[in-house]
Design an enzyme around this catalytic site. Structure first.
Site, mmCIF file in Angstrom:
data_model
loop_
_atom_site.group_PDB
_atom_site.id
_atom_site.type_symbol
_atom_site.label_atom_id
_atom_site.label_comp_id
_atom_site.label_asym_id
_atom_site.label_seq_id
_atom_site.Cartn_x
_atom_site.Cartn_y
_atom_site.Cartn_z
ATOM 1 N NE ARG A 90 -5.616 -9.134 -12.467
ATOM 2 C CZ ARG A 90 -5.966 -9.657 -11.304
ATOM 3 N NH1 ARG A 90 -6.953 -10.511 -11.230
ATOM 4 N NH2 ARG A 90 -5.336 -9.297 -10.213
ATOM 5 N NE ARG A 127 -7.071 -7.386 -0.287
ATOM 6 C CZ ARG A 127 -7.362 -7.452 -1.577
ATOM 7 N NH1 ARG A 127 -8.616 -7.586 -1.959
ATOM 8 N NH2 ARG A 127 -6.423 -7.372 -2.495
ATOM 9 N NE ARG A 133 -4.235 -10.645 -1.553
ATOM 10 C CZ ARG A 133 -4.962 -10.406 -2.625
ATOM 11 N NH1 ARG A 133 -6.272 -10.516 -2.575
ATOM 12 N NH2 ARG A 133 -4.383 -10.042 -3.750
ATOM 13 N NE ARG A 144 -2.167 -6.699 -6.253
ATOM 14 C CZ ARG A 144 -2.677 -6.637 -5.021
ATOM 15 N NH1 ARG A 144 -1.923 -6.238 -4.019
ATOM 16 N NH2 ARG A 144 -3.914 -6.971 -4.806
HETATM 17 P P1 AMP Z 1 -6.359 -10.881 -7.231
HETATM 18 O O1 AMP Z 1 -6.716 -11.668 -6.016
HETATM 19 O O2 AMP Z 1 -7.359 -11.052 -8.347
HETATM 20 O O3 AMP Z 1 -6.075 -9.423 -6.932
HETATM 21 O O4 AMP Z 1 -4.996 -11.502 -7.806
HETATM 22 C C1 AMP Z 1 -3.818 -11.500 -7.038
HETATM 23 C C2 AMP Z 1 -2.626 -11.791 -7.943
HETATM 24 O O5 AMP Z 1 -2.804 -13.069 -8.568
HETATM 25 C C3 AMP Z 1 -2.432 -10.813 -9.088
HETATM 26 O O6 AMP Z 1 -1.682 -9.664 -8.693
HETATM 27 C C4 AMP Z 1 -1.678 -11.680 -10.096
HETATM 28 O O7 AMP Z 1 -0.311 -11.817 -9.721
HETATM 29 C C5 AMP Z 1 -2.331 -13.041 -9.904
HETATM 30 N N1 AMP Z 1 -3.484 -13.234 -10.801
HETATM 31 C C6 AMP Z 1 -4.800 -13.354 -10.454
HETATM 32 N N2 AMP Z 1 -5.568 -13.526 -11.533
HETATM 33 C C7 AMP Z 1 -4.734 -13.511 -12.602
HETATM 34 C C8 AMP Z 1 -4.932 -13.620 -14.008
HETATM 35 N N3 AMP Z 1 -6.152 -13.770 -14.555
HETATM 36 N N4 AMP Z 1 -3.831 -13.569 -14.806
HETATM 37 C C9 AMP Z 1 -2.590 -13.420 -14.296
HETATM 38 N N5 AMP Z 1 -2.339 -13.284 -12.979
HETATM 39 C C10 AMP Z 1 -3.404 -13.337 -12.138
#
Ligand code: AMP
Length: 185
Positions: A90, A127, A133, A144
């Protein structure tokens, strides 16, 4: 070692949906850092407890926690023949940690899904209704997206030549066709 693919794109850009379809097509695991973190929260592990406060407000979970989690996952047998990463790395520090850990078994192709911001907000709000969520509310969504622009978008330049851009607007099947044809070329 088979294909090693990364999906990169804004939250709500369809990475998870496309990664799941591709996992079925290629028979290699879909490794979603967001899903792994949500599972850790649901099963009330130490990692889950540490991650939840960051996720609730749309901040990135600290690199050391996420890097250790994904490294451990990539060492499992089912990832020996390739993997599809979704949501990790990320930021550039995570990408460097991954490159150090995997050496020549690091990411081979990066698929960047392009979706404009209004559309991603709309998708995420939908969603929120469907999946409930807790990080899918409008203020967190905007944050985000900002985190994506600041931290994650620089990875497009970082991965340079191995990046394939795919238009992420349209039907799920139509986008999937574009993904597959990019991977074939
Ligand atoms: P996502 O499902 O990929 O949208 O991730 C949801 C949340 O999980 C993000 O907003 C972050 O808070 C955390 N997250 C997911 N992947 C990462 C990552 N590689 N590094 C840091 N935080 C992460």
């Amino acid at each position: 070692m088979g294909r090693r693919i990364l999906f990169l794109g804004p939250p709500g850009g369809g990475k998870g949906t496309q990664a799941k379809l591709l996992t079925k097509a290629l028979g290699i695991p879909h490794i979603s850092s967001g899903e792994m973190l949500r599972e850790a929260i649901a099963s009330e592990t130490e990692l889950g407890r540490k991650a939840s406060e960051f996720m609730a407000v749309g901040d990135l979970v600290p690199d050391d926690l996420v890097v250790a989690m994904v490294k451990e996952r990539l060492c499992r047998d089912d990832a020996l023949c390739g993997y599809i990463l979704d949501g990790f790395p990320r930021n550039v520090d995570q990408a460097e940690a991954l490159a150090n850990a995997m050496g020549s078994d690091g990411i081979e192709t990066t698929i960047v899904l392009h979706v404009d911001e209004d559309q991603t907000v709309e998708r995420l709000l939908r969603r929120a209704d469907l999946e409930g969520r807790t990080d899918d509310n409008e203020a967190t969504i905007r944050h985000r997206l900002e985190v994506f622009r600041q931290e994650t978008e620089p990875l497009i330049a970082y991965y340079g030549d191995n990046v394939r851009r795919v238009d992420g607007v349209g039907s799920i099947e139509g986008i999937f066709c574009r993904v597959v044809s990019e991977l074939a070329s």
